[in-house]
Write an enzyme that holds these catalytic residues in place. Sequence first.
Site, PDB file in Angstrom:
ATOM      1  N   ASN A 159       0.854  -1.200   0.000  1.00 63.35           N
ATOM      2  CA  ASN A 159       0.000   0.000   0.000  1.00 63.35           C
ATOM      3  C   ASN A 159       0.888   1.248   0.000  1.00 63.35           C
ATOM      4  O   ASN A 159       1.706   1.429   0.910  1.00 63.35           O
ATOM      5  CB  ASN A 159      -0.895  -0.050   1.250  1.00 63.35           C
TER       6      ASN A 159
ATOM      7  N   HIS B 141       0.921   6.355   1.641  1.00 63.89           N
ATOM      8  CA  HIS B 141       1.674   7.345   2.410  1.00 63.89           C
ATOM      9  C   HIS B 141       2.852   7.958   1.656  1.00 63.89           C
ATOM     10  O   HIS B 141       3.457   8.923   2.136  1.00 63.89           O
ATOM     11  CB  HIS B 141       2.045   6.790   3.785  1.00 63.89           C
TER      12      HIS B 141
ATOM     13  N   HIS C 126      -5.741   3.684  -1.769  1.00 58.61           N
ATOM     14  CA  HIS C 126      -7.070   4.007  -1.249  1.00 58.61           C
ATOM     15  C   HIS C 126      -7.423   5.412  -1.731  1.00 58.61           C
ATOM     16  O   HIS C 126      -6.791   6.382  -1.320  1.00 58.61           O
ATOM     17  CB  HIS C 126      -7.024   3.945   0.294  1.00 58.61           C
TER      18      HIS C 126
ATOM     19  N   ARG D 166      -9.542   8.102  -1.179  1.00 59.98           N
ATOM     20  CA  ARG D 166     -10.490   8.544  -0.159  1.00 59.98           C
ATOM     21  C   ARG D 166     -11.357   9.671  -0.695  1.00 59.98           C
ATOM     22  O   ARG D 166     -10.948  10.413  -1.592  1.00 59.98           O
ATOM     23  CB  ARG D 166      -9.744   9.012   1.105  1.00 59.98           C
TER      24      ARG D 166
ATOM     25  N   ARG E  25      -7.169  12.856   0.521  1.00 62.82           N
ATOM     26  CA  ARG E  25      -6.088  13.344   1.398  1.00 62.82           C
ATOM     27  C   ARG E  25      -4.715  12.776   1.014  1.00 62.82           C
ATOM     28  O   ARG E  25      -3.707  13.343   1.343  1.00 62.82           O
ATOM     29  CB  ARG E  25      -6.388  13.046   2.866  1.00 62.82           C
TER      30      ARG E  25
ATOM     31  N   GLU F  65      -8.814   0.516  -3.048  1.00 61.01           N
ATOM     32  CA  GLU F  65      -9.713   0.546  -1.889  1.00 61.01           C
ATOM     33  C   GLU F  65     -10.662   1.712  -2.055  1.00 61.01           C
ATOM     34  O   GLU F  65     -10.222   2.847  -2.319  1.00 61.01           O
ATOM     35  CB  GLU F  65      -8.907   0.745  -0.598  1.00 61.01           C
TER      36      GLU F  65
ATOM     37  N   THR G 101      -8.422   3.919   8.459  1.00 59.22           N
ATOM     38  CA  THR G 101      -9.660   3.130   8.474  1.00 59.22           C
ATOM     39  C   THR G 101      -9.789   2.431   9.829  1.00 59.22           C
ATOM     40  O   THR G 101      -9.052   1.489  10.125  1.00 59.22           O
ATOM     41  CB  THR G 101      -9.628   2.098   7.326  1.00 59.22           C
TER      42      THR G 101
ATOM     43  N   GLU H  62     -11.141  -9.124   3.663  1.00 57.81           N
ATOM     44  CA  GLU H  62      -9.859  -8.743   4.268  1.00 57.81           C
ATOM     45  C   GLU H  62     -10.137  -8.483   5.734  1.00 57.81           C
ATOM     46  O   GLU H  62     -10.984  -7.649   6.081  1.00 57.81           O
ATOM     47  CB  GLU H  62      -9.275  -7.503   3.587  1.00 57.81           C
TER      48      GLU H  62
ATOM     49  N   HIS I  55      -3.874  -4.050   7.972  1.00 56.48           N
ATOM     50  CA  HIS I  55      -3.966  -2.883   8.853  1.00 56.48           C
ATOM     51  C   HIS I  55      -3.033  -3.000  10.045  1.00 56.48           C
ATOM     52  O   HIS I  55      -3.175  -3.885  10.871  1.00 56.48           O
ATOM     53  CB  HIS I  55      -5.387  -2.593   9.348  1.00 56.48           C
TER      54      HIS I  55
HETATM   55  N1  PXP Z   1      -6.005  -2.877   4.269  1.00 58.47           N
HETATM   56  C1  PXP Z   1      -6.983  -1.939   4.254  1.00 58.47           C
HETATM   57  C2  PXP Z   1      -8.337  -2.356   3.790  1.00 58.47           C
HETATM   58  C3  PXP Z   1      -6.724  -0.611   4.643  1.00 58.47           C
HETATM   59  O1  PXP Z   1      -7.712   0.296   4.626  1.00 58.47           O
HETATM   60  C4  PXP Z   1      -5.422  -0.264   5.036  1.00 58.47           C
HETATM   61  C5  PXP Z   1      -5.107   1.146   5.422  1.00 58.47           C
HETATM   62  O2  PXP Z   1      -5.334   1.995   4.372  1.00 58.47           O
HETATM   63  C6  PXP Z   1      -4.435  -1.260   5.001  1.00 58.47           C
HETATM   64  C7  PXP Z   1      -4.751  -2.569   4.639  1.00 58.47           C
HETATM   65  C8  PXP Z   1      -2.996  -0.976   5.330  1.00 58.47           C
HETATM   66  O3  PXP Z   1      -2.873  -0.603   6.647  1.00 58.47           O
HETATM   67  P1  PXP Z   1      -1.464  -0.020   7.141  1.00 58.47           P
HETATM   68  O4  PXP Z   1      -1.222   1.231   6.368  1.00 58.47           O
HETATM   69  O5  PXP Z   1      -1.690   0.212   8.598  1.00 58.47           O
HETATM   70  O6  PXP Z   1      -0.441  -1.078   6.861  1.00 58.47           O
END
Ligand code: PXP
Length: 240
Positions: free
Chosen positions: A9, A12, A45, A47, A51, A72, A103, A153, A194
């Site tokens: 992901n 960031h 994601h 959003r 953001r 996402e 989330t 998930e 997450h």
């Molecule tokens: N899975 C989903 C569905 C999420 O919404 C997120 C956060 O955007 C993640 C995984 C990844 O989480 P993290 O950034 O804490 O690793």
Amino acid sequence: MNNIRLGVNIDHVATVRNARGEKYPSPLRAAILAEKCGADSVTIHLREDRRHIIDQDLSAIRSKLKIPLNLEIAATNEMLKIALKHKPSFICIVPEKRKEITTEGGLNLNFKKEFLKEIIYKLKKNNSRVSLFIEPKQSDIKKAKLLNADCVEIHTGKFCTLINEKKSFKNELDKIKKAVTLGNSIGLEVHAGHGLTYKSAKILSKTKGIKEFNIGHFLVGESIFVGLSETINQFKKIIK
Ligand code: PXP
């Protein structure tokens, strides 16, 4: 060897870019590098408040990435339209609150049930694999199946926080294990994500039946120190 797939992901990377309103660091560059370094998919994601990832990132990454893109989205008409247009290989439907930092929990599968069912139907018909981001609850696993999702998930936030705070995580891990077993037994592909770090990913990777991890915040943070390539390699070694 559980051979869990790694979804990277890169939200960031966009957070850092947007903090200064510049064009760098580029999420597209991160996506292509993640692909080169052995990521199995790239997650973004989009959003509602844009953001981090913005619409141009989605278009650029969708057109250049060769491995599957996992988009996402919240269950809204706006996001449905965008997802139908871009046809990402994977879609994960997540809850979204404007004021949350991230989330915070899994989807409420009792809310807007018919709408969720309709969205899932349309996205699957458009050839996207559809996953629902849920809490590790047996009832939610059953509901996800009834909504005809391909995958779930499991939100691992609570499990990871307990590990970070050096508290007992056994009960939470048991909940996750039961959810995985039930999901697999009724034909759902089960993923997890997450808050995962090297430590929590290592513990969770011993659970049989999880097919994919989606990891962002820790992975991007760690990359600052050792690089994206090294971080992805470490995670891949841990979850194999
Ligand atoms: N899975 C989903 C569905 C999420 O919404 C997120 C956060 O955007 C993640 C995984 C990844 O989480 P993290 O950034 O804490 O690793």
